[in-house]
Design an enzyme around this catalytic site. Structure first.
Site, short mmCIF file in Angstrom:
data_model
loop_
_atom_site.label_atom_id
_atom_site.label_comp_id
_atom_site.label_asym_id
_atom_site.label_seq_id
_atom_site.Cartn_x
_atom_site.Cartn_y
_atom_site.Cartn_z
N SER A 555 -60.30 -3.20 44.41
CA SER A 555 -59.98 -4.30 43.50
C SER A 555 -60.39 -5.63 44.10
O SER A 555 -60.48 -5.76 45.33
CB SER A 555 -58.47 -4.31 43.24
OG SER A 555 -58.10 -5.49 42.56
N TYR A 568 -49.37 -3.93 45.87
CA TYR A 568 -50.64 -3.53 45.24
C TYR A 568 -51.83 -4.00 46.06
O TYR A 568 -52.72 -3.22 46.42
CB TYR A 568 -50.70 -4.10 43.81
CG TYR A 568 -51.98 -3.75 43.07
CD1 TYR A 568 -52.13 -2.50 42.47
CD2 TYR A 568 -53.02 -4.67 42.96
CE1 TYR A 568 -53.30 -2.18 41.79
CE2 TYR A 568 -54.19 -4.35 42.28
CZ TYR A 568 -54.33 -3.11 41.69
OH TYR A 568 -55.47 -2.80 41.02
N1 LIG Z 1 -57.70 -2.74 35.14
C1 LIG Z 1 -58.04 -3.60 36.06
O1 LIG Z 1 -58.21 -4.77 35.79
C2 LIG Z 1 -58.27 -3.17 37.46
C3 LIG Z 1 -58.71 -4.14 38.37
C4 LIG Z 1 -58.95 -3.76 39.67
C5 LIG Z 1 -58.74 -2.45 40.06
N2 LIG Z 1 -58.31 -1.53 39.14
C6 LIG Z 1 -58.12 -0.17 39.61
O2 LIG Z 1 -58.79 0.74 38.78
C7 LIG Z 1 -58.13 1.97 38.79
C8 LIG Z 1 -57.91 2.45 37.37
O3 LIG Z 1 -57.13 1.53 36.69
P1 LIG Z 1 -57.05 1.42 35.10
O4 LIG Z 1 -56.98 -0.01 34.80
O5 LIG Z 1 -58.08 2.19 34.49
O6 LIG Z 1 -55.61 2.03 34.85
P2 LIG Z 1 -55.09 3.22 33.91
O7 LIG Z 1 -53.62 3.18 33.99
O8 LIG Z 1 -55.71 3.09 32.57
O9 LIG Z 1 -55.63 4.50 34.63
C9 LIG Z 1 -55.07 4.95 35.84
C10 LIG Z 1 -54.95 6.44 35.75
O10 LIG Z 1 -54.46 6.91 37.03
C11 LIG Z 1 -53.53 7.92 36.78
N3 LIG Z 1 -52.63 8.08 37.92
C12 LIG Z 1 -51.58 7.33 38.28
N4 LIG Z 1 -50.98 7.86 39.35
C13 LIG Z 1 -51.64 8.98 39.66
C14 LIG Z 1 -51.51 9.98 40.66
N5 LIG Z 1 -50.49 9.94 41.55
N6 LIG Z 1 -52.39 10.98 40.70
C15 LIG Z 1 -53.37 11.04 39.78
N7 LIG Z 1 -53.56 10.15 38.81
C16 LIG Z 1 -52.70 9.11 38.76
C17 LIG Z 1 -52.81 7.50 35.53
O11 LIG Z 1 -52.17 8.60 34.91
C18 LIG Z 1 -53.93 6.91 34.72
O12 LIG Z 1 -54.51 7.87 33.86
C19 LIG Z 1 -56.84 1.77 39.57
O13 LIG Z 1 -57.03 2.19 40.91
C20 LIG Z 1 -56.69 0.28 39.53
O14 LIG Z 1 -55.94 -0.21 40.59
C21 LIG Z 1 -58.07 -1.87 37.85
#
Ligand SMILES: NC(=O)c1ccc[n+]([C@@H]2O[C@H](COP(=O)([O-])OP(=O)(O)OC[C@H]3O[C@@H](n4cnc5c(N)ncnc54)[C@H](O)[C@@H]3O)[C@@H](O)[C@H]2O)c1
Ligand SMILES: [Zn+2]
Length: 678
Positions: A555, A568
């Site tokens: 991130s 986080y």
């Molecule tokens: N959305 C953003 O702006 C953003 C920014 C920077 C980083 N990220 C990172 O991107 C990644 C995906 O985020 P997203 O926004 O798509 O979120 P999201 O919630 O849409 O997807 C995350 C997925 O991870 C799964 N998950 C959670 N805990 C888990 C576990 N213990 N084992 C397996 N699966 C698990 C959830 O069920 C979910 O389907 C994350 O690592 C997040 O930190 C997102």
């Protein structure tokens, strides 16, 4: 309006192709002759419709048929220059087409056009090939079928075989079909129903004769120690061996794998005669084009340790390659195409099962199905007499046939990620889902792992069938689930090449409100979870010796220090340093480890939908629905970041264009100066 002959042909083909006892997948072809009005002259014109090159009878549609003018097709007999130049007749078919001609005519078109019957089926039934490959098949044919079925000695498919069959039909007006030595069957009829009934009669009569007259143990007695392991032991050993086996199958060209522990395979492998029979190889041209002339068989008992098996497999692989090179050298002529790779496509492990390989999952699976066909053929032939496949010079003539080579050259260029197998964690939602979809669209096989099985499977089904994507439970905080997911990936597709550590969640709290449980949860899922996944996956990547990619979705917050984000952002910084540490450690194995730093991906993100978005919107004083636009305005490029943008970066990291890049983080945040890397 479609011609009634075409309608009948399609429905007969679909019925025949739907039952695997009648023909192997995509094997065989069918035809019908009929009359249409020539749009040029207004006169009636006789046509033959025949299943075109490629395609499966079970799913044949009119678009899969070649349409030729019967008079012109049959006139080819007058210009046929003889067997040495029979291949030229395939090009001549183009001058017989009716209109645009439909699908490309296959090599078997001659048989269908030249045989004087309105309806013709050419099939590869296991029972029929058993007779066709029995050493005394010629004598067995009248014994089994009387004078209704005639023996045609082996001949490579082509114009001459068509002439042979046509002559045999003329000379035997009572015959309903023939056994094609070493190859399959052909049947005919005056009506479509009669043709179908004749095909089925030959297939069923052969099967019934084998059942009634065949010996009880065609493969010999059970070899003590080679019996099937228990189901749990089989799968564990298969998963442990799979990376090594894929490395063997992929020495010359990367392959995707398929595993089966079907009873028919385990029984064969437990039998005394399996080694000698496996060595004889497959016979039907359709079979060995997909299975290679012979499989590689591990010559150790079922309870051999994984270490001993791996050591022996290495030796056997060298022997297999030398043997295949010898086969090529013994048979190649100056105009033969270059050797196409000397690795086995079928690897048999007694007690465990069969691994089959191909340039994609469907091809790998079908290769395995064809070896099961070959086992059935060998069983039938050995039950009645001795299995005697066509000899190696004939196999070589087919495998390295100029027409076969031309077919390979015509194949579309593979997609950039073809043969690569990806595991994406947290891929049921948001960024992970977009990555899984993109990798699959670029040709990869994808394993969607997530907390909820139904959601993971739904995401996988949205991508494609089980040849393209599967969904499974993988809580990345649980080592046994992580290992099980890696094993399942390896058993589903033969190995693993790309791992995306994407699973995550976000709790935004100030330090004083962050509980120990908050801290542990975020660190368990992201820092520890990706450590566990990388560890289990790296073992496979190292054993495969095919390099690979590990990608971390960390991130912007891994480097940007904002408020209310201690747990986080700290765990994201941990993930970011894992990228550098593992890039350093795994580089020697050709494994690249890179990261992506997204920011502000609102659309599709469960993190944002689950409360984080509302709280962020409240902090900024905007409506939750406008959060994406709000974030966009904060960026240098003033663009909203979408899950697809992160997926683009993940794709690029896996392509050969970034083959020399490891330890990198790519920001995908539309430009956030405070998060610039330096
Ligand atoms: N959305 C953003 O702006 C953003 C920014 C920077 C980083 N990220 C990172 O991107 C990644 C995906 O985020 P997203 O926004 O798509 O979120 P999201 O919630 O849409 O997807 C995350 C997925 O991870 C799964 N998950 C959670 N805990 C888990 C576990 N213990 N084992 C397996 N699966 C698990 C959830 O069920 C979910 O389907 C994350 O690592 C997040 O930190 C997102
Ligand atoms: Zn055939």
């Amino acid at each position: 309006m479609a011609n009634v002959a075409v309608d009948q042909l399609i429905s007969r083909s679909n019925r025949l192709g739907a039952d695997p006892k009648n023909t192997n997948y995509a094997g065989g072809n069918t035809s019908a002759k009929g009359t249409e009005t020539d749009p040029v002259t207004g006169e009636p014109v006789e046509l033959v419709w025949v299943k075109g090159s490629g395609g499966d009878l079970g799913t044949l549609t009119p678009a899969g048929l070649a349409a030729l003018r019967l008079d012109r097709m049959r006139s080819l007999v007058n210009v046929y220059p003889g067997i040495d130049r029979e291949d030229e007749m395939v090009a001549a078919f183009d001058y017989c087409l009716h209109g645009k001609g439909g699908a490309a005519p296959s090599i078997d078109t001659a048989m269908h056009g030249l045989v004087d019957a309105p309806h013709v089926d050419h099939l590869h039934p296991d029972s029929g090939i058993a007779i066709a490959t029995a050493s005394d098949g010629e004598e067995l044919t009248p014994t089994i079928f009387g004078d209704k079925v005639v023996w045609v000695p082996w001949r490579r498919p082509g114009f001459q075989l068509g002439l042979d069959i046509a002559a045999i039909k003329t000379a035997n007006p009572q015959a309903i079909g023939c056994i094609l030595g070493g190859h399959g069957i052909t049947a005919w009829g005056d009506t479509t129903d009669e043709c179908e009934a004749n095909s089925l009669w030959i297939i069923d009569t052969a099967a019934a004769y084998i059942a009634e007259h065949g010996k009880a143990e065609p493969f010999g007695a059970v070899r003590p120690g080679f019996e099937a392991l228990s189901s749990g032991e089989r799968l564990a050993k298969a998963a442990a061996l799979a990376p090594t086996l894929r490395s063997i199958a992929s020495h010359d060209r990367a392959m995707v794998g398929h595993f089966t522990d079907a009873e028919v395979v385990l029984d064969f492998l437990a039998s005394a005669n399996a080694p000698a029979l496996a060595e004889l190889g497959t016979s039907c041209p359709d079979h060995f084009l997909r299975t290679k002339v012979k499989p590689m068989l591990l010559d150790l008992p079922a309870d051999a340790s994984v270490e001993d098996s791996i050591a022996r497999l290495g030796e056997l692989h060298q022997e297999y390659r030398a043997d295949y090179a010898g086969y090529y050298e013994r048979n190649a002529t100056p105009d033969s195409p270059a050797i196409r790779g000397a690795d086995p496509l079928i690897i048999l492990i007694p007690g465990v099962g069969m691994f089959s390989y191909g340039a994609n999952k469907q091809t790998a699976r079908v290769a395995g199905e064809f070896y099961v066909n070959a086992i059935n053929v060998m069983r039938g032939a050995e039950a009645l007499s001795t299995y005697a496949p066509i000899d190696e010079s004939e196999k070589f003539r087919i495998e390295y046939w100029a027409l076969e080579e031309a077919k390979l050259q015509r194949m579309p260029k593979p997609k950039p990620l073809a043969t690569r197998i990806a595991l994406v964690t947290g891929a049921a939602s948001g960024i992970g889902k977009a990555i899984a979809e993109r990798l699959a669209a670029e040709g990869a096989c994808v394993v969607v792992g997530d907390l909820d099985l139904a959601k993971a499977q739904a995401a996988a089904e949205g991508i494609g069938n089980a040849d393209v994507a599967i969904g499974l439970v993988c809580d990345v905080t649980k080592p046994d689930q992580v290992q099980a997911a890696v094993d399942a990936a390896v058993l589903a597709f033969g190995g693993l090449d790309i791992v995306v550590n994407n699973a995550g969640l976000s709790l935004s709290k100030p330090l004083l409100e962050t509980t120990e449980a908050d801290w542990d949860l975020q660190h368990n899922v992201m820092a520890k979870g990706s450590f566990l996944v990388s560890k289990a996956a790296a073992k496979v990547l190292i054993e495969q010796k095919l390099g690979g990619d590990i990608i971390y979705i960390s991130s912007k917050n891994s480097i940007f220090a904002g408020p209310n984000n201690i747990a986080y952002s700290a765990t994201k910084a941990d993930q970011a340093h894992q990228v550098r540490l593992l890039a350093a450690e795994l580089g020697g194995h050709g494994i690249k480890v890179n990261g992506i730093n997204p920011d502000g991906v609102v659309r599709g993100s469960g993190i944002f939908a689950g409360g984080w978005g509302a709280s962020r919107a409240a902090v900024y004083g905007v409506a939750e629905g406008d959060l994406g636009k709000y974030y966009a305005q904060r960026t240098l490029l003033k663009r909203e970041v979408l899950p697809e943008n992160i997926a683009n970066a993940a794709f690029v990291l896996c392509t050969s264009d970034l083959s020399h890049t490891t330890g990198l983080h790519i920001p995908v945040d539309a430009g956030v100066a405070a998060a610039f890397l330096r």
